[in-house]
Design a protein around this motif. Structure first.
Motif, mmCIF file in Angstrom:
data_model
loop_
_atom_site.group_PDB
_atom_site.id
_atom_site.type_symbol
_atom_site.label_atom_id
_atom_site.label_comp_id
_atom_site.label_asym_id
_atom_site.label_seq_id
_atom_site.Cartn_x
_atom_site.Cartn_y
_atom_site.Cartn_z
ATOM 1 N N TYR A 231 0.861 -1.182 0.000
ATOM 2 C CA TYR A 231 0.000 0.000 0.000
ATOM 3 C C TYR A 231 0.894 1.228 0.000
ATOM 4 O O TYR A 231 1.791 1.363 0.836
ATOM 5 C CB TYR A 231 -0.901 0.004 1.235
ATOM 6 N N ALA A 232 0.713 2.135 -0.960
ATOM 7 C CA ALA A 232 1.519 3.357 -1.053
ATOM 8 C C ALA A 232 0.853 4.458 -0.231
ATOM 9 O O ALA A 232 -0.275 4.850 -0.528
ATOM 10 C CB ALA A 232 1.665 3.788 -2.505
ATOM 11 N N TYR A 233 1.540 4.917 0.801
ATOM 12 C CA TYR A 233 0.918 5.893 1.686
ATOM 13 C C TYR A 233 1.572 7.270 1.654
ATOM 14 O O TYR A 233 1.129 8.192 2.353
ATOM 15 C CB TYR A 233 0.896 5.379 3.128
ATOM 16 N N GLY A 234 2.596 7.464 0.838
ATOM 17 C CA GLY A 234 3.181 8.791 0.768
ATOM 18 C C GLY A 234 4.441 8.845 -0.067
ATOM 19 O O GLY A 234 4.942 7.820 -0.556
ATOM 20 N N ILE A 235 4.955 10.050 -0.246
ATOM 21 C CA ILE A 235 6.238 10.307 -0.909
ATOM 22 C C ILE A 235 7.016 11.246 0.000
ATOM 23 O O ILE A 235 6.503 12.304 0.393
ATOM 24 C CB ILE A 235 6.039 10.936 -2.301
ATOM 25 N N ASP A 236 8.237 10.870 0.377
ATOM 26 C CA ASP A 236 8.990 11.692 1.323
ATOM 27 C C ASP A 236 9.702 12.834 0.611
ATOM 28 O O ASP A 236 9.566 13.024 -0.609
ATOM 29 C CB ASP A 236 9.953 10.844 2.151
ATOM 30 N N ASP A 237 10.473 13.609 1.354
ATOM 31 C CA ASP A 237 11.116 14.801 0.796
ATOM 32 C C ASP A 237 12.224 14.471 -0.194
ATOM 33 O O ASP A 237 12.713 15.364 -0.893
ATOM 34 C CB ASP A 237 11.681 15.675 1.923
ATOM 35 N N ASP A 238 12.645 13.223 -0.225
ATOM 36 C CA ASP A 238 13.651 12.789 -1.203
ATOM 37 C C ASP A 238 13.004 12.035 -2.360
ATOM 38 O O ASP A 238 13.685 11.326 -3.102
ATOM 39 C CB ASP A 238 14.700 11.899 -0.525
ATOM 40 N N PHE A 239 11.681 12.169 -2.488
ATOM 41 C CA PHE A 239 10.901 11.593 -3.587
ATOM 42 C C PHE A 239 10.912 10.067 -3.569
ATOM 43 O O PHE A 239 10.702 9.433 -4.592
ATOM 44 C CB PHE A 239 11.389 12.127 -4.932
ATOM 45 N N ARG A 240 11.137 9.506 -2.397
ATOM 46 C CA ARG A 240 11.030 8.058 -2.249
ATOM 47 C C ARG A 240 9.568 7.689 -1.982
ATOM 48 O O ARG A 240 8.885 8.377 -1.222
ATOM 49 C CB ARG A 240 11.922 7.565 -1.106
#
Length: 267
Positions: A231-240
């Motif tokens: 389940y994809a729950y976000g994208i962090d500040d490094d675009f991971r």
């Protein structure tokens, strides 16, 4: 359909050094200006062509690139002593994706989405792919240069897309429109170079997140020959891409490929 309002190409002024290669015949009407002031240790160049032969993607997928699909290539080079010369490879890909979405929206009024990490989708079909390659100095460990390429399906090919990709390949416009290539090139490059010239602002981060087609969806992570549900729950500040597997384990994906079930009505 064509945009309801099509400004004259003279108003789309490229603010980067750009070489336009044949057979992009309409490109002669694009206005060019010298590049904006940049750090003395940074050099950059863009080139545009109406087609690409024998292209390949991040995982060696062969690209289908008819004449109506203009690819953009940008060489971003910096001196190793300039730590703030520009974006790192991951950020450059994300900045290009955000810039392309904004450019498509400006030209067509349609709202594209981003399939992490480097694909642009419109109405559930892929209309653009972006690939960034880089060279790092072995002794210094610093970035020497990056080459960023973006290929766009501007119009559907006259003979249609090959049967094997008809279900996933789309185009930005349904029919040829005057100056569409020029406008898209100008809108994209101006936006990208704004992002590149001010990496500390990261103005594209929230737009990249907002356009994500993965966040809030179940995805399949393709890695090392395996397909794992998550389940994809976000994208962090490094675009991971932040994913949670069925086991409860979480992971921040820096690279790789995911599969999403995209509805036909998806942006």
């Amino acid at each position: 359909m064509c945009p309801t309002s099509t400004p004259r190409t003279e108003n789309v002024v490229l603010r980067s050094m750009t070489t336009v290669f044949a057979p992009l015949r309409a490109a002669a009407s694009v206005a060019l200006m010298p590049a904006r002031p940049a750090p003395t240790t940074t050099t950059s160049k863009s080139c545009v062509s109406a087609m690409s032969a024998m292209g390949s993607g991040a995982t060696s997928h062969v690209c289908f690139a008819p004449v109506v699909s203009p690819p953009f290539d940008e060489l971003l080079a910096s001196d190793a002593s300039d730590d703030a010369a520009g974006l790192h490879a991951g950020s450059a890909t994300a900045a290009a994706a955000a810039a392309m979405c904004q450019a498509i929206e400006a030209v067509t009024g349609q709202q594209p989405g981003i399939k992490w990490v480097n694909d642009i989708f419109l109405h559930g079909k892929k209309v653009c792919g972006i690939l960034t390659e880089a060279a790092v100095g072995l002794e210094t460990g610093t970035l020497n240069y990056m080459v960023l390429g973006a290929g766009v399906n501007l119009y559907p090919p006259a003979e249609g897309f090959p049967e094997e990709i008809q279900s996933i390949a789309g185009s930005v416009l349904e029919h040829s429109c005057p100056e569409a290539k020029n406008r898209l090139v100008g809108e994209f490059l101006n936006r990208f170079w704004d992002f590149y010239a001010h990496p500390e602002c990261r103005a594209y981060l929230e737009d990249y997140r907002a356009r994500s087609l993965a966040i809030g969806r179940n995805v399949t992570v393709l890695s090392a020959g395996k397909a794992v549900s998550a389940y994809a729950y976000g994208i962090d500040d490094d675009f991971r891409l932040l994913v949670r597997y069925d086991s409860g384990k979480t992971e921040a994906l820096s690279y790789g490929e995911i599969r999403i079930q995209l509805a036909e009505s998806a942006p």
